[in-house]
Design a protein around this motif. Structure first.
Motif, short mmCIF file in Angstrom:
data_model
loop_
_atom_site.label_atom_id
_atom_site.label_comp_id
_atom_site.label_asym_id
_atom_site.label_seq_id
_atom_site.Cartn_x
_atom_site.Cartn_y
_atom_site.Cartn_z
N MET A 136 0.78 -1.10 -0.09
CA MET A 136 0.06 0.01 -0.17
C MET A 136 0.78 1.19 0.24
O MET A 136 0.51 2.33 -0.57
CB MET A 136 -0.98 0.07 1.23
CG MET A 136 -2.18 -0.83 1.00
SD MET A 136 -3.02 -0.83 2.68
CE MET A 136 -4.64 -1.79 2.06
N MET A 147 1.06 12.26 -9.77
CA MET A 147 0.75 13.55 -9.53
C MET A 147 1.90 14.66 -10.12
O MET A 147 1.78 15.31 -10.91
CB MET A 147 0.64 13.84 -8.08
CG MET A 147 0.75 15.29 -7.71
SD MET A 147 -0.40 16.23 -8.14
CE MET A 147 -0.91 16.42 -6.34
N LEU B 68 -5.76 13.54 -5.94
CA LEU B 68 -4.32 14.30 -5.17
C LEU B 68 -4.61 15.88 -5.59
O LEU B 68 -4.82 16.27 -6.65
CB LEU B 68 -3.08 14.20 -5.28
CG LEU B 68 -2.88 12.62 -5.30
CD1 LEU B 68 -1.39 12.14 -5.43
CD2 LEU B 68 -3.28 11.87 -3.64
N ILE B 69 -4.22 16.86 -4.44
CA ILE B 69 -4.29 18.00 -4.93
C ILE B 69 -2.78 18.66 -4.71
O ILE B 69 -2.20 18.34 -3.60
CB ILE B 69 -4.96 18.94 -4.00
CG1 ILE B 69 -6.57 18.57 -4.00
CG2 ILE B 69 -4.88 20.48 -4.10
CD1 ILE B 69 -7.20 18.54 -5.27
N SER B 70 -2.13 19.38 -5.50
CA SER B 70 -0.86 19.63 -5.38
C SER B 70 -0.71 21.02 -4.63
O SER B 70 -1.56 21.77 -4.32
CB SER B 70 -0.28 20.20 -6.71
OG SER B 70 -0.64 21.44 -7.27
N ARG B 75 -5.34 19.84 -9.43
CA ARG B 75 -6.03 18.29 -9.12
C ARG B 75 -5.46 17.31 -10.04
O ARG B 75 -5.40 17.35 -11.35
CB ARG B 75 -7.44 18.39 -9.01
CG ARG B 75 -7.93 16.74 -8.85
CD ARG B 75 -9.45 17.04 -8.85
NE ARG B 75 -10.12 17.00 -9.86
CZ ARG B 75 -11.57 16.90 -10.12
NH1 ARG B 75 -12.23 16.25 -9.09
NH2 ARG B 75 -11.90 16.78 -11.50
N GLN B 76 -4.87 16.20 -9.57
CA GLN B 76 -4.59 15.12 -10.42
C GLN B 76 -5.45 13.69 -9.97
O GLN B 76 -5.36 13.52 -8.77
CB GLN B 76 -3.15 14.51 -10.24
CG GLN B 76 -2.69 13.28 -10.80
CD GLN B 76 -2.64 13.46 -12.29
OE1 GLN B 76 -2.03 14.28 -12.77
NE2 GLN B 76 -3.42 12.63 -12.98
N SER B 78 -5.81 10.07 -9.76
CA SER B 78 -5.05 9.04 -9.71
C SER B 78 -5.56 7.67 -10.40
O SER B 78 -4.89 6.69 -10.37
CB SER B 78 -4.25 8.80 -8.50
OG SER B 78 -4.96 8.81 -7.32
N LEU B 89 -9.20 1.31 0.17
CA LEU B 89 -8.66 -0.05 0.89
C LEU B 89 -7.48 0.38 1.79
O LEU B 89 -7.56 -0.18 2.77
CB LEU B 89 -8.21 -1.05 -0.32
CG LEU B 89 -9.15 -2.37 -0.06
CD1 LEU B 89 -8.24 -3.35 -0.57
CD2 LEU B 89 -9.45 -2.75 1.53
N GLU B 90 -6.60 1.29 1.23
CA GLU B 90 -5.50 1.57 2.09
C GLU B 90 -5.85 2.16 3.42
O GLU B 90 -5.11 2.17 4.35
CB GLU B 90 -4.58 2.45 1.43
CG GLU B 90 -5.17 3.79 0.48
CD GLU B 90 -5.75 3.42 -0.82
OE1 GLU B 90 -5.77 2.61 -1.23
OE2 GLU B 90 -6.55 4.46 -1.12
N HIS B 94 -3.46 2.18 6.92
CA HIS B 94 -2.68 3.55 6.90
C HIS B 94 -3.70 4.19 7.83
O HIS B 94 -5.18 4.01 7.74
CB HIS B 94 -2.37 4.36 5.72
CG HIS B 94 -1.71 3.68 4.58
ND1 HIS B 94 -0.56 2.97 5.09
CD2 HIS B 94 -1.46 3.83 3.24
CE1 HIS B 94 0.33 2.53 4.07
NE2 HIS B 94 -0.41 3.07 2.99
N ASP B 98 -4.51 9.98 2.15
CA ASP B 98 -3.46 10.71 1.68
C ASP B 98 -4.46 11.21 0.41
O ASP B 98 -3.28 11.97 -0.54
CB ASP B 98 -2.21 10.30 1.70
CG ASP B 98 -2.20 8.97 0.60
OD1 ASP B 98 -3.07 8.66 0.05
OD2 ASP B 98 -0.89 8.37 0.53
N HIS B 99 -5.40 11.12 0.22
CA HIS B 99 -6.09 11.63 -1.18
C HIS B 99 -7.46 11.81 -0.99
O HIS B 99 -8.37 11.43 0.22
CB HIS B 99 -5.99 10.64 -2.25
CG HIS B 99 -6.18 9.19 -1.95
ND1 HIS B 99 -5.38 8.17 -1.43
CD2 HIS B 99 -7.64 8.69 -1.82
CE1 HIS B 99 -6.25 6.98 -1.08
NE2 HIS B 99 -7.47 7.36 -1.27
#
Lengths: 246, 246
Positions: A136, A147, B68-70, B75-76, B78, B89-90, B94, B98-99
């Motif tokens: 993960m 990104m 994700l936001i830079s 915005r990318q 993913s 699932l992560e 975690h 993170d997104h």
DNA sequence: CGATCCTTTGATATGTTTCAAGCTTAGTGG
DNA sequence: CCACTAAGCTTGAAACATATCAAAGGATCG
């Protein structure tokens, strides 16, 4: 294999412990994994797209990369591996490798039979979970690369890559700061960032002139870590290391 | 929860079975997972960067994306998710997301407590392995996206994305060929491919003029599947489905 | 110690972005 | 159910970042 545990695989234990808790039993069981040590020069294929792999590759010294080849023959480097990384964990569950692994520098690796890894996972769910967590974390790194390539300009991309390589060396216990190993040619940086080697060169030059880095032969010196992170829009959270580093 | 198993989570079972073998016991155990159904309109955040999530999101109907936001606010996207996918699932391992996850279309989702998923993994190593395999397949898709954005030009990128969306609908049991749901605006396609909306539009137009696709309102028609795959340098192997589709 | 690969630099070409404006579609409230 | 409004699509013209081509100098390695 003998009574005092062989310490060759210690980097793997240390790596897993940057992201998961391991019991003594499990630590010992990992160290006892069967394996075969191999030393290779730079630019050697350790695995190829389409291989039916019987083992995984643990990196002990040096650097490797994962890469894909497009239909037009272009190479995209999708990730880098160093001390403690298993370069192709996905071989454990996929039956055919969908990418190449090659050495960027001279490397020492341990080849570990997949069978042994799966048995270990079955015996210790804790290990299975640690590997899953690592997979993960790799996925999170892939997202950040998407990104990086999709939304950032050349200067940001290259600076971000430098930050990642430096920070991962920190976490893996390499010497530094401010001197780190620089494992890639400019052409390889291009393949990792979606830029041409010529433009990578111009970008390096710019970062040098801005006083952020110094690049000599096979090493980088970080002259301004805060500035480099800012230039690369770098935030280490995506690496999912528990303790803080750098 | 009652005696005839609730069938709401069936898409999740079907999805795992495209990549792993499941026993009857396990299939049943998955269907019995506690969950809460939710219906949402398009463009709603289902999860945000930084969330301490207590559950995972299984998609039952409609489409979502991970993004994700830079640092500059770009915005990318993913990855995309549809029927049977677990969008985050992560979160199981975690502790902080993170997104972002947002709906691209109207969606029906099931929120499943992480605790329940981890317990299920502990009780059935077979489930743990199926999830691990799925995480690895996601990683493979991320690698392909890195390749797509890093090495291919606009026409190839867009064609590749269309191929992926169409083929994944096939595997997830959507109707077609040759008509499929098109879940994204041109601006979203831009965020997924690293292009501007304007250029996405020009690229769509070109693919249309080449007789490869037809794009009307919220659906695509594939006029020339072989040609589209060639245009996108598309090879479905990276999706890691066992049976062949399309 | 020769040969190959890597780096550096300049000039030019090009794919993609940016800016701008009109048009269409879909959603919302009166 | 229509009118209004916002969002998305379409197109053109100009600007720009990066690619391509080319050639010379430096480093590395077997």
């Amino acid at each position: 294999m003998t009574s005092p545990p062989c310490m060759k695989l210690l980097p793997m234990v240390q790596r897993l412990e940057t992201r998961s808790d391991l019991s003594d039993t499990v630590r010992r069981a990992i160290l006892d994994l069967p394996h075969r040590i191999q030393n290779l020069r730079a630019n050697i294929f350790l695995a190829r797209q389409g291989d039916q792999a019987g083992h995984c590759i643990l990196i002990l010294k040096g650097f490797t990369c994962q890469s894909l080849i497009s239909g037009e023959g272009k190479r995209q480097i999708s990730s880098l591996h160093m001390r403690g990384d298993v370069a192709d964990l996905e071989n454990c569950l996929h039956h055919q490798s969908d990418h190449d692994i090659q050495s960027l520098t001279a490397v020492e690796v341990a080849r570990i039979p997949i069978r042994a890894i799966l048995d270990l996972c079955a015996a210790h769910p804790e290990v299975a979970r640690a590997f899953w967590a690592d997979t993960m974390a790799d996925a999170s790194i892939f997202r950040e690369w998407i990104m990086n390539i999709g939304q950032r300009d050349a200067r940001q991309r290259v600076a971000h890559l430098i930050c990642e390589i430096v920070l991962r060396q920190e976490v893996a216990g390499f010497p530094g700061p401010p001197h780190y190993i620089w494992p890639m040619t400019q052409s390889e940086v291009g393949d990792a960032t979606g830029l041409t080697p010529v433009h990578v060169q111009r970008t390096f030059k710019r970062l040098r002139l801005e006083g952020l880095i110094q690049l000599s032969q096979k090493s980088v010196t970080i002259l301004n870590w805060a500035g480099l992170q800012a230039a690369g829009d770098f935030n280490k959270a995506y690496l999912h290391h528990r303790q803080q580093a750098a």
